[in-house]
Structure formats: C-alpha cells, structure tokens
Write an enzyme that holds these catalytic residues in place. Structure first.
Site, PDB file in Angstrom:
ATOM      1  N   ARG A 193      -0.733  -2.409  -6.800  1.00 36.20           N
ATOM      2  CA  ARG A 193      -1.015  -3.480  -5.831  1.00 36.20           C
ATOM      3  C   ARG A 193      -2.019  -4.468  -6.419  1.00 36.20           C
ATOM      4  O   ARG A 193      -1.866  -5.691  -6.274  1.00 36.20           O
ATOM      5  CB  ARG A 193      -1.546  -2.855  -4.546  1.00 36.20           C
ATOM      6  CG  ARG A 193      -1.912  -3.826  -3.436  1.00 36.20           C
ATOM      7  CD  ARG A 193      -2.235  -3.014  -2.180  1.00 36.20           C
ATOM      8  NE  ARG A 193      -3.015  -3.732  -1.198  1.00 36.20           N
ATOM      9  CZ  ARG A 193      -2.505  -4.499  -0.232  1.00 36.20           C
ATOM     10  NH1 ARG A 193      -1.200  -4.668  -0.153  1.00 36.20           N
ATOM     11  NH2 ARG A 193      -3.290  -5.096   0.643  1.00 36.20           N
ATOM     12  N   ARG A 209       0.866  -1.177   0.000  1.00 38.11           N
ATOM     13  CA  ARG A 209       0.000   0.000   0.000  1.00 38.11           C
ATOM     14  C   ARG A 209       0.903   1.227   0.000  1.00 38.11           C
ATOM     15  O   ARG A 209       2.024   1.193   0.513  1.00 38.11           O
ATOM     16  CB  ARG A 209      -0.893   0.025   1.237  1.00 38.11           C
ATOM     17  CG  ARG A 209      -1.827  -1.168   1.385  1.00 38.11           C
ATOM     18  CD  ARG A 209      -2.644  -1.046   2.659  1.00 38.11           C
ATOM     19  NE  ARG A 209      -3.588  -2.148   2.836  1.00 38.11           N
ATOM     20  CZ  ARG A 209      -3.331  -3.247   3.536  1.00 38.11           C
ATOM     21  NH1 ARG A 209      -2.154  -3.390   4.128  1.00 38.11           N
ATOM     22  NH2 ARG A 209      -4.234  -4.195   3.653  1.00 38.11           N
ATOM     23  N   HIS A 257      -2.526   2.274  -5.907  1.00 33.65           N
ATOM     24  CA  HIS A 257      -3.169   1.017  -5.519  1.00 33.65           C
ATOM     25  C   HIS A 257      -3.371   0.090  -6.719  1.00 33.65           C
ATOM     26  O   HIS A 257      -3.514  -1.119  -6.559  1.00 33.65           O
ATOM     27  CB  HIS A 257      -4.508   1.310  -4.843  1.00 33.65           C
ATOM     28  CG  HIS A 257      -4.811   0.377  -3.713  1.00 33.65           C
ATOM     29  ND1 HIS A 257      -4.107   0.372  -2.530  1.00 33.65           N
ATOM     30  CD2 HIS A 257      -5.744  -0.615  -3.588  1.00 33.65           C
ATOM     31  CE1 HIS A 257      -4.597  -0.555  -1.718  1.00 33.65           C
ATOM     32  NE2 HIS A 257      -5.576  -1.171  -2.353  1.00 33.65           N
ATOM     33  N   LYS A 293      -2.433  -1.968   7.802  1.00 30.42           N
ATOM     34  CA  LYS A 293      -3.642  -1.424   8.421  1.00 30.42           C
ATOM     35  C   LYS A 293      -3.765  -1.908   9.852  1.00 30.42           C
ATOM     36  O   LYS A 293      -3.424  -3.044  10.171  1.00 30.42           O
ATOM     37  CB  LYS A 293      -4.879  -1.851   7.621  1.00 30.42           C
ATOM     38  CG  LYS A 293      -5.082  -1.074   6.333  1.00 30.42           C
ATOM     39  CD  LYS A 293      -6.399  -1.454   5.684  1.00 30.42           C
ATOM     40  CE  LYS A 293      -6.675  -0.619   4.457  1.00 30.42           C
ATOM     41  NZ  LYS A 293      -7.974  -0.985   3.819  1.00 30.42           N
ATOM     42  N   HIS A 349      -4.146  -9.041   3.963  1.00 34.66           N
ATOM     43  CA  HIS A 349      -5.598  -9.010   4.131  1.00 34.66           C
ATOM     44  C   HIS A 349      -6.006  -9.819   5.359  1.00 34.66           C
ATOM     45  O   HIS A 349      -5.552 -10.954   5.535  1.00 34.66           O
ATOM     46  CB  HIS A 349      -6.306  -9.594   2.909  1.00 34.66           C
ATOM     47  CG  HIS A 349      -6.334  -8.668   1.740  1.00 34.66           C
ATOM     48  ND1 HIS A 349      -6.586  -9.083   0.454  1.00 34.66           N
ATOM     49  CD2 HIS A 349      -6.143  -7.321   1.661  1.00 34.66           C
ATOM     50  CE1 HIS A 349      -6.553  -8.058  -0.367  1.00 34.66           C
ATOM     51  NE2 HIS A 349      -6.289  -6.979   0.343  1.00 34.66           N
ATOM     52  N   TYR A 386      -9.871 -10.870  -6.440  1.00 35.26           N
ATOM     53  CA  TYR A 386      -8.928 -11.015  -7.543  1.00 35.26           C
ATOM     54  C   TYR A 386      -9.179 -12.287  -8.340  1.00 35.26           C
ATOM     55  O   TYR A 386      -8.821 -12.351  -9.519  1.00 35.26           O
ATOM     56  CB  TYR A 386      -7.489 -10.986  -7.010  1.00 35.26           C
ATOM     57  CG  TYR A 386      -7.131  -9.649  -6.404  1.00 35.26           C
ATOM     58  CD1 TYR A 386      -6.938  -8.528  -7.209  1.00 35.26           C
ATOM     59  CD2 TYR A 386      -7.028  -9.499  -5.020  1.00 35.26           C
ATOM     60  CE1 TYR A 386      -6.643  -7.295  -6.653  1.00 35.26           C
ATOM     61  CE2 TYR A 386      -6.722  -8.270  -4.463  1.00 35.26           C
ATOM     62  CZ  TYR A 386      -6.534  -7.177  -5.281  1.00 35.26           C
ATOM     63  OH  TYR A 386      -6.251  -5.962  -4.733  1.00 35.26           O
TER      64      TYR A 386
END
Length: 304
Positions: A244, A152, A241, A176, A267, A276
């Site tokens: 990514r 990120r 992004h 995150k 994630h 994806y």
C-alpha cells in the site's frame, strides 16, 4: 487528599473499567515515578504529598527532566497520558477543582517515513506466484489488489464477489470506520481475478478462499506474502501494508496529485497522505546525492 489514597481510588476505578493488568501496572509505575519527582521538587517525603500540591510547573519540570535524561518522546507521551487520566479522574470525582495537566502540551512524536518497495522489487514479487494452479492464481490476485489498488489487508480479505464491477474496472471496499469507498482496479488485477474465479467451482461469495474453502484471513495473507518474498530471495522484510505504501509512493512519483491519492487510499485527513510527499522528497535527495557530481563530497586530497 494524600497521593497514596488518590492512587488507590484511581487503581480501583481502572479495574472497574476492565482495564488490563498490564495497563493498570503501567499507570501505577508512571504515576509513582512522577510523585517521587514532585515530592523531591517540593522538598518533602512522598508519603506526605497531597494531590492539590501538584501544579502545571511541576508537571512541566518532570517532562523537562525526562527529556534531559534522553527519554524517548513516545515514552514521555505515555507518562503524560497516565497523568492526564489520573487528574481527570480526580476532577470527575470532585477531589480536585483544577486539572494541572490540562494545559500541558504533549510532546511532538514526529512520524516515521513508511517503508516501500522499488518498482523492480514490486515487479519481481508480482511475478512470483505460480499462475497455473488455483492457489497460485489466488496469490496473484492478492498481490495485484494490494499494490494495484492500494488496499489495506483487512479490506482485501473482506471483499466479496458482489463488490466487483470488473466491466467498469471498479471495486467497492469497506475501509476504516465501516466507511465504504470505490476504487479502480488495474487491467492486471482484472485479468488475475477472472483467471482465479474461472478456476473456482464453488459459489462462495468471498473473493479469496484458503485451501479449505473458507474466507482467507489477514494472518494467512501475511504468511502467503512471506513465502513469496522468500521465493524471490528478497532480503528485506515485506508486510502487506508495504505494498500500500508502494502504491501511494509510485503514484506520487508518477505525477498524481495528493488529493487523488488521499481519496484512493481512503484517508480521512490529508495529513495522513502527506507523509508520502516527505518520502518522495527523501528519495529525490538520495538520488540527487548519488547521481549529481556536485552533490558528492569533494576530495580535498586531490591535487590541482
């Protein structure tokens, strides 16, 4: 309690919670629309409506009417969120005993497929920075880490020198929720980082610096990317992004398993990574429809 009185209490509470003017006005607009509908459903004037007259069936009818008028699901979900906040507040204040919205399901929003770059586009972008000067070497590092490790942009600009273990080919990033993870870096990234740090005379711990010698910001990364995209005349808009997204898509195209990609991306939920797989399926369908002779629409006018 009359709806107007309850709305006044709710609005006052929102302001006391330091909600923005925009948020409070949006709540008022959505709630007023709902109560006008509820009054019409009950066959009475809006000013005579009381909050305890609202039940789950009126809420569901309201959502159904919005859907029939073609309102987007995202907008419907926002209006339902306003109702949830309002009736939750009334129950908290013991003005109501039962929350009529509690058992109403939110409309499924669906998920947009992420945009990505094709491999030749990525390669063109990676070749755009001028590797003969300091800033060009820095820009090379930016692209290699965004695409090569799927970082990120916030993780990228937060990197320090002591986060790097180039001998092992690993870097430590803060994702995150301040969750730390270790991700591999490519040989291209390692070479770019070594070339960039080799040109630097400072001892600043930040990996990426701007031309003034301070830590690079996320906004600066976006500006740098815009310039590089313009340099190679890439027509589509590219944001950090997207690199990514391309990282994850190309991994899955190359046979990587979903769990590994989840871990690499950091994630928390597998469902965040599964988007994806939908993307790669859409690409396969597109390739199939363009390449396979039996997938094309037959020419009905062709004589046999």
């Amino acid at each position: 309690m009359l709806v107007d009185e309850a709305l006044s209490l709710f609005v006052g509470h929102q302001y006391s919670q330091n909600r923005s003017e925009y948020t409070v006005v949006a709540y008022q607009t959505d709630l007023n629309q709902f109560f006008k509908f509820a009054a019409l459903e009950l066959g009475q004037e809006p000013e005579t409506l009381t909050v305890d007259q609202v039940d789950i069936y009126i809420v569901r009818s309201f959502l159904g009417a919005l859907s029939e008028h073609g309102l987007a699901r995202k907008s419907m979900a926002r209006k339902l969120a306003a109702l949830r906040s309002f009736f939750k507040f009334l129950c908290y204040k013991e003005i109501l005993q039962n929350n009529p919205v509690q058992r109403v399901a939110s409309p499924k929003l669906g998920r947009k497929l992420p945009h990505f770059l094709y491999l030749d586009q990525v390669e063109g972008l990676l070749g755009a920075p001028d590797g003969t000067d300091l800033l060009g070497c820095r820009d090379k590092v930016i692209l290699e880490l965004l695409y090569g490790s799927g970082l990120r942009v916030s993780e990228l600009v937060g990197l320090d020198r002591n986060n790097l273990d180039l001998d092992s080919g690993l870097i430590r990033v803060l994702g995150k929720g301040s969750k730390e993870r270790v991700v591999p870096v490519t040989n291209y990234s390692i070479a770019a980082i070594k070339a960039y740090l080799g040109m630097r005379a400072d001892q600043d711990q930040a990996l990426l610096l701007n031309y003034q010698g301070t830590r690079l910001t996320e906004r600066s990364v976006r500006r740098i990317l815009d310039k590089l995209v313009a340099k190679i005349s890439l027509e589509q808009h590219v944001h950090p992004h997207m690199l990514r997204h391309s990282f994850a898509t190309h991994l899955l195209d190359g046979g990587a398993d979903l769990r590994s990609v989840q871990e690499l991306l950091g994630h928390k939920k597998l469902s965040s990574t599964q988007i994806y797989t939908h993307l790669t399926r859409e690409r396969l369908k597109e390739v199939f429809s363009q390449a396979h002779p039996r997938a094309k629409v037959p020419n009905k006018d062709k004589k046999t």
